[in-house]
Design an enzyme around this catalytic site. Structure first.
Site, PDB file in Angstrom:
ATOM      1  N   THR A1285       0.808  -1.215   0.000  1.00 23.12           N
ATOM      2  CA  THR A1285       0.000   0.000   0.000  1.00 23.12           C
ATOM      3  C   THR A1285       0.840   1.262   0.000  1.00 23.12           C
ATOM      4  O   THR A1285       0.383   2.305  -0.475  1.00 23.12           O
ATOM      5  CB  THR A1285      -0.931   0.008   1.220  1.00 23.12           C
ATOM      6  OG1 THR A1285      -0.146  -0.154   2.409  1.00 23.12           O
ATOM      7  CG2 THR A1285      -1.931  -1.120   1.129  1.00 23.12           C
ATOM      8  N   CYS A1286       2.053   1.196   0.535  1.00 22.73           N
ATOM      9  CA  CYS A1286       2.863   2.421   0.570  1.00 22.73           C
ATOM     10  C   CYS A1286       3.417   2.756  -0.806  1.00 22.73           C
ATOM     11  O   CYS A1286       3.820   3.893  -1.050  1.00 22.73           O
ATOM     12  CB  CYS A1286       3.999   2.271   1.583  1.00 22.73           C
ATOM     13  SG  CYS A1286       5.080   0.878   1.264  1.00 22.73           S
TER      14      CYS A1286
END
Length: 1319
Positions: A1285-1286
């Site tokens: 997700t980052c």
């Protein structure tokens, strides 16, 4: 990254005038230091910096007549520095007493020497040619000797300190202050031995001519006394500067390219932190012979030659003087290694003495002063024996003796900053003072080598009219030495120049008794370098400082306080070609400079930014990111505004309208079911084109069997693949229809083709009946049959064969149009013939029907519900492709002891009475031999939402409507007063009736929806300080833990926001605000894990992940955490006594848990409690728990329409994948087959949020700024997809078929918590 790092110390700074950019005499009165980071790179991660503020006593005055001449050279060597990402700063203080008197010293940097200007009352000694002046009337006469082979000089500080320097093929420098005394002697070939004697003190430099090699017999060698008269004990005042100054020069390099900036005294130690505890400063025992200590006021100079001193005689001399119990460690230093020096405190009054002799190998230093203080020690050696050349009387050499008395009543000088340095690349030998006051030489041999000055030293204090500059330069490639440049700038340069011409001045210096001091460890800090800004030299520097909490070096250390720093990177300038060549030479082999800016970037970087328009303000958030505040419109933005970009009111209105349009396109998943009561009414059916109907008619058959004219799945799969390849990039996006009857309707909005004739209509059909027939029951329960083809009814059940011909006839009649009869006939056969085939693949109790426009829908006779979603998609692909299964898809009876039941929300679950357990999975699917792996539980958000809406019942004892009259300019304040003025929260459940001031209209839902949009923009605006953007992007929010500093009534506002959120959920409206995932978890009372931190702060996540996977003992971490607030860093204990608890392998999980709790829960506990109090006043807490954190975001913020064209256009591929790769084609095919909910869930799975930026996927953000959606090849086909997700990255294994990709992707999206799919 810029190669120069600027550090500013704010030690009571009074003036901030910019300095000259060239090295000269026009210095200000502040402390400066510049450390130029070399481009030579190694593999270390820590650069240790030591700042040592010191203070010693002000010395009394001693007069002498000297004449100064000197010359010196400093050999050079190659400095090897290490690449760093963090600066570790250690502080080493001393007890302070007194204050610094005003005095100034001026030095000329162009002159190749160090200039020190003295005043009356300050001792200075210089070098004379082969003569020793005698002592007359008790005044001190210093007689150093110097010839061509040996150079030496004495330098004193501005407050009575004494230091000396002499060098020839070996460099030595010693600087102290406040009366501290050091002595250094370096000779080319001379050697001195001093016989032990009482009350003697070495008062001068004793070098000799290296060519004469003279010696002095023992009979002529008598102690040289230096007497001190306490003629004056008055404090040192400023007026004494105007007369009686002495100039002495210490050679420095001319080739310094570092301009004078505003810096402080610092020393960089490129070595790891100390692992050995230093000895106690009050201990009388000697230091260990080996060990790595933090340094304390020390220079190490490589020895010219190591002397043998085993039998008590010395052929080569070594001299080092220490004062007031300063103990020098006996050790041999490796390159870059620094030893610890601590003051030795002893009771009783000791008198300092040095005994000189020709035939003794020992040099002793005894001290009898009860008041000790630490000083600088210089390590050096001499090489060959030489004689002392002195002036004799009557054939005798009569060196004078001097007894120095200490007076405790004298005034002291406070030095704020003090540095130390490490120099040698060869072995060094230190002298050690034993408890009897003797300075012993180590028994080791000194190798012949040059002394190399590897670091610089400077003294400074934030006092009026005094400045000090230390410039450190690295010449790694050419082997140049680090240059020393110390300047004392006086307020009256003219008088100094006049006084400097007088080389014969009488000076008197009195040493007084000083109070006891101790040199202890103040603390160390770790300074991150990644968020540092780059300074613009054309603009005035904003002096914004950050306070770092001092950390202990070990668990036994007791430190307290802060280190205040202002750090910026120096901008790269367009230097000469020689500078660029040096940088290229300094790079080690194997290293490549990335992201080298070109000339255009240089010009753009050097351009002076335009001033901000009126009403704008530049600020920085806690992560160091710069943003801009528009006080007129109360908005924030990341881009720097310009006068040309200053938007008018109309343009602002257009932007607002665009944001509102994006907000209004979001909807709840079941909005169509709330407004449509009769699904079978013909006027409620939606008109849909042939391409959409074709795509949805049999989308569950992408794997075609052998060729067959009646095979619908084959035709659909081929057509879909062709369109993905040919028309995928050229399709035009169209807005969604206003009548959103289906969540799947939005999935085809990105693809609009030319209108085609509609397919033949197959009317609703009941199970077991011919097409177009339907079975119904009358009021008495009797069954009758409806023929929709002829619109007639009958009590007789029709046969299938009779109606097939009718269906074919109806199909051929309704398909009349521009198509040929052949194609019409084929189309009719494709739809009408495979009715049994289609239903044969449906689960038991399901039936497929078609709307009048040809769109298929599915009927579940088990629950008597209809849906647009194909239930066959929930069956594994390998089952869907098997035609050998039973047409009814009957898996047989349940195993013995099992029971099937329906949950209150409509979901089916199974009870195992054998072990008294329940589960969602069908136990018949657990037989791998028959059906393969079990189908995972699929979260059906639509069913949950419908169940949630049914449970929200309106109370009867409340008004019919809740009215609010608001002003658009003050919508937040008016709404706050109106809603918080309601004592009973149930009144907010009434129908909303909102009126804006000056506007007439009736609110039937549209005005309320607009109000929720406007109030969301105000509530969640970081301008008000209640919320802030997360660390990863600028569109997900988190609660500001410091909201109380911005608004005293912040808890009341959070309760108000909770009520507004509850009203939105209760009335089926949406909020225009997206929060970080831990926020929704806290609403559901779910535990927050380490995985949740990745999408919020990737740096923090990586650090905690490293601690979890490695042994953190060596990091010396404690159960404490630092928090920065308005430039100051505060320290918080994670548990009671956390500052004393070291993080180890046993307790690291507890440490990580407490860090996560502090990061997400503890800091915002009050704010979150107030928010939930307002929210749960309208929404029952137990009812909201049926959702997970991703579904709760959809409940509050709604489903948005995802533009697949834009998504696909701004997607990157890595590790072998490309836009034309077969797996990528299958991936986008799966995305097109998903409905809006599934697409949003996929977006949440990869990016962590369901919101797409206003300008589309081009502005998608990651943890390090803008980050495009990325698909990377990873793993094997047996693995499930995983997400980062980052980085907005999906790791997609190379699956072998579309069915396998579809199943694994669905499983990963729906069960992200069940496996480690996100890391």
């Amino acid at each position: 990254m810029a190669q120069s790092l600027r550090l500013h110390f704010a030690a009571r700074r009074s003036n901030t005038y910019p300095l000259s950019e060239t090295s000269g005499d026009d210095l200000d009165s502040h402390v400066h230091m510049c450390f130029k980071r070399p481009t030579r790179i190694s593999t270390s991660n820590v650069v240790q910096m030591k700042l040592t503020p010191r203070q010693t006593a002000l010395a009394p005055l001693i007069k002498e007549n000297v004449q100064s001449q000197e010359r010196s050279s400093v050999p050079s060597s190659e400095n090897v520095n290490k690449k760093s990402s963090c600066l570790q700063i250690s502080l080493q203080p001393t007890r302070y007493s007194g204050y610094l008197q005003s005095s100034n010293v001026l030095a000329d940097s162009d002159d190749a020497s160090f200039t020190c200007i003295l005043k009356d009352g300050i001792y200075s000694s210089a070098v004379v040619d082969n003569e020793l002046n005698a002592v007359n009337d008790g005044h001190l006469v210093s007689s150093p000797a110097i010839c061509s082979g040996s150079l030496s000089n004495f330098s004193t500080s501005d407050n009575g300190s004494y230091s000396s320097n002499g060098s020839d093929f070996g460099s030595c420098a010693s600087i102290t202050s406040g009366g501290s005394y050091t002595n250094s002697v370096i000779s080319d070939s001379s050697s001195y031995t001093f016989p032990p004697s009482d009350d003697t003190f070495l008062g001068g430099n004793l070098p000799s001519d290296s060519t004469s090699n003279r010696s002095v017999p023992n009979r002529n060698t008598t102690p040289c006394e230096i007497f001190s008269r306490s003629t004056s004990t008055d404090p040192f005042v400023q007026d004494d500067l105007e007369h009686g100054l002495e100039i002495m020069k210490l050679p420095v390099s001319r080739n310094t390219k570092i301009p004078l900036k505003r810096y402080s005294s610092l020393v960089i130690f490129p070595r790891s932190p100390s692992t050995t505890r230093p000895t106690s400063p009050t201990s009388l025992c000697t230091l260990l012979s080996k060990g790595s200590y933090q340094t304390s006021h020390q220079f190490i100079i490589s020895p010219s030659e190591i002397a043998h001193n085993e039998d008590g005689t010395s052929a080569k001399g070594f001299l080092s003087t220490a004062v007031n119990g300063l103990r020098l460690s006996k050790t041999i230093c490796t390159p870059g290694e620094v030893r610890d020096i601590r003051p030795l405190h002893r009771k009783g009054s000791l008198q300092k003495k040095i005994v000189l002799s020709n035939n003794t190998p020992r040099q002793t230093v005894c001290e009898k002063s009860s008041e000790g203080y630490s000083c600088v020690s210089v390590h050096f050696t001499q090489r060959k024996a030489a004689t002392l050349d002195c002036e004799t009387t009557n054939g005798d050499c009569k060196p004078e003796m001097s007894e120095i008395k200490l007076n405790s009543d004298s005034e002291y000088i406070k030095l704020m900053h003090r540095t130390s340095a490490c120099l040698p690349s060869s072995q060094n030998v230190d002298c050690q003072i034993n408890i009897n006051g003797e300075l012993e030489r180590p028994h080791s041999q000194m190798n012949k080598n040059h002394g190399i000055l590897r670091r610089s030293i400077s003294l400074g204090g934030a006092y009026p009219n005094i400045s000090c500059l230390s410039s450190l330069k690295h010449n790694c490639s050419k082997g140049g030495p680090s240059q020393l440049l110390i300047k004392f700038a006086s307020g009256n340069e003219g008088k100094v120049d006049n006084l400097s011409r007088d080389s014969n001045r009488d000076c008197t210096n009195e040493l007084s008794n000083s109070c006891k001091t101790r040199d202890d460890f103040l603390g160390q800090v770790d300074v991150p370098l990644y968020p540092l800004p780059t300074e613009n030299p054309r603009l005035e520097r904003p002096y914004t400082f950050k306070d770092f909490v001092l950390h202990p070096r070990s668990h036994k250390s007791r430190v307290k306080g802060y280190l205040r720093l202002k750090m910026t990177y120096l901008p790269k300038t367009s230097g000469s070609e020689d500078d660029n060549a040096e940088q290229a030479e300094e790079l080690e082999p194997g290293w490549v400079v990335l992201d080298q800016p070109d000339a255009a970037c240089h010009l753009q970087q050097q351009q002076e930014p335009s001033p901000l328009p009126p009403g704008w303000e530049e600020r920085q958030d806690i992560l160091g990111r710069t943003y801009y505040v528009n006080h007129e419109s109360r908005r924030t933005q990341w881009k720097r505004p310009t006068p040309q970009d200053n938007l008018t009111d109309a343009e602002n209105g257009n932007i607002q309208l665009q944001a509102q349009r994006a907000f209004t396109t979001r909807r709840q998943i079941s909005e169509e079911t709330e407004s449509v009561d009769n699904r079978e009414s013909s006027e409620n059916w939606e008109i849909i084109r042939e391409d959409e109907a074709t795509m949805y008619s049999n989308q569950a058959f992408p794997s075609p069997p052998p060729s067959s004219n009646l095979d619908v799945p084959t035709h659909l799969a081929e057509e879909l693949n062709a369109r993905l390849t040919i028309f995928g990039n050229s399709a035009v996006s169209q807005p969604a229809s206003s009548s959103n009857h289906s969540s799947r309707r939005g999935s085809l909005q990105a693809y609009t083709f030319e209108e085609q004739p509609t397919l033949p209509v197959l009317l609703p059909t009941s199970s077991g009946l011919p097409p177009g027939w339907e079975e119904k029951q009358d009021e008495r329960g009797r069954s009758y049959y409806v023929d929709h083809n002829s619109r007639t009814t009958t009590w007789t059940k029709p046969t299938v064969q009779a109606t097939v011909e009718t269906s074919q006839l109806t199909s051929s009649q309704s398909s009349a149009g521009p198509q040929s009869q052949a194609s019409t006939s084929d189309s009719g056969q494709q739809v009408t013939q495979p009715s049994e085939i289609e239903q044969g693949f449906l689960p038991k109790g399901w039936e497929v029907r078609h709307a009048p426009n040809g769109r298929p829908f599915f009927i579940d006779h088990n629950t008597k519900t209809t849906t647009w979603e194909d239930p066959r998609l929930k069956i594994p692909a390998h089952l869907r492709g098997k035609t050998s299964l039973d047409t009814s898809n009957d898996l047989g009876p349940l195993p013995p002891g099992w029971e099937e039941r329906t949950h209150t929300d409509g979901r089916i679950f199974y009870i195992n009475h054998n072990i008294k357990r329940t589960q969602w999975e069908d136990p018949r699917l657990e037989n791998v031999a028959i059906t393969g792996p079990a189908v995972p539980y699929s979260r059906d958000y639509k069913r949950k939402y419908e169940f949630f809406r049914r449970k929200l019942k309106k109370q009867n004892d409340i008004p019919n409507k809740f009215e609010m009259k608001l002003r658009r300019a003050t919508v937040l304040e008016d709404s706050y007063r109106r809603i918080m003025g309601v004592k009973r929260a149930d009144f907010l459940k009434a129908r909303l009736w909102i009126e804006f001031d000056g506007e007439k209209g009736l609110d039937y839902g549209g005005v309320a929806r607009e109000w929720f949009f406007l109030i969301s923009k105000e509530m969640f605006n970081p301008y008000y300080g209640l919320f802030e953007y997360s660390a990863t992007d600028n569109y997900t929010l988190q609660i500001n833990p410091n909201s109380g500093l911005c608004n005293e009534d912040h808890l009341s506002y959070f309760k108000f926001i909770g009520r507004v959120a509850g009203m939105a959920v209760y009335h089926g409206k949406l909020l225009d605000g997206f929060f970080i995932r831990p926020f929704y978890k806290m609403m559901l009372h779910k535990p927050i894990t380490l995985h949740d931190m990745e999408s919020v702060d990737s740096e923090y996540y990586n650090s905690l992940r490293w601690i979890l996977e490695n042994d953190p003992t060596e990091l010396d971490l404690r159960f404490i955490i630092d928090e920065e607030l308005f430039g100051q860093t505060h320290q918080h204990e994670l548990k009671n006594g956390g500052s004393e608890i070291v993080v180890t392998n046993k307790n690291k999980k507890e440490y990580i848990y407490l860090v996560i709790q502090w990061r997400f829960v503890n800091r915002i506990q009050k704010q979150m409690a107030a928010f939930k109090e307002g929210f749960f006043e309208l929404i029952p807490q137990d009812l909201i728990k049926i959702f997970d954190e991703n579904e709760l975001e959809l409940l509050m913020c709604g489903l948005g329409d995802v533009d697949v064209n834009d998504w696909r256009e701004h997607t990157k591929y890595k590790n072998g994948y490309s836009a034309n790769h077969q797996v990528i084609q299958w991936f986008w095919k799966a995305v097109l087959m998903m409905d809006s909910e599934k697409r949003i869930r996929l977006l949440q799975f990869v990016t962590g949020t369901s919101r797409v930026p206003m300008n589309g996927f081009a502005e998608l953000y990651g943890s390090n700024g803008p980050q495009s959606f990325t698909v990377e090849q990873w793993g094997t086909p047996e693995k499930l997809p995983r997400a980062h997700t980052c980085f907005n990255r999906l790791d997609l294994p190379p699956y072998e078929s579309f069915e396998e990709l579809w199943d694994k992707l669905q499983m990963a999206i729906e069960n992200t918590q069940g496996f480690d799919g996100v890391d």
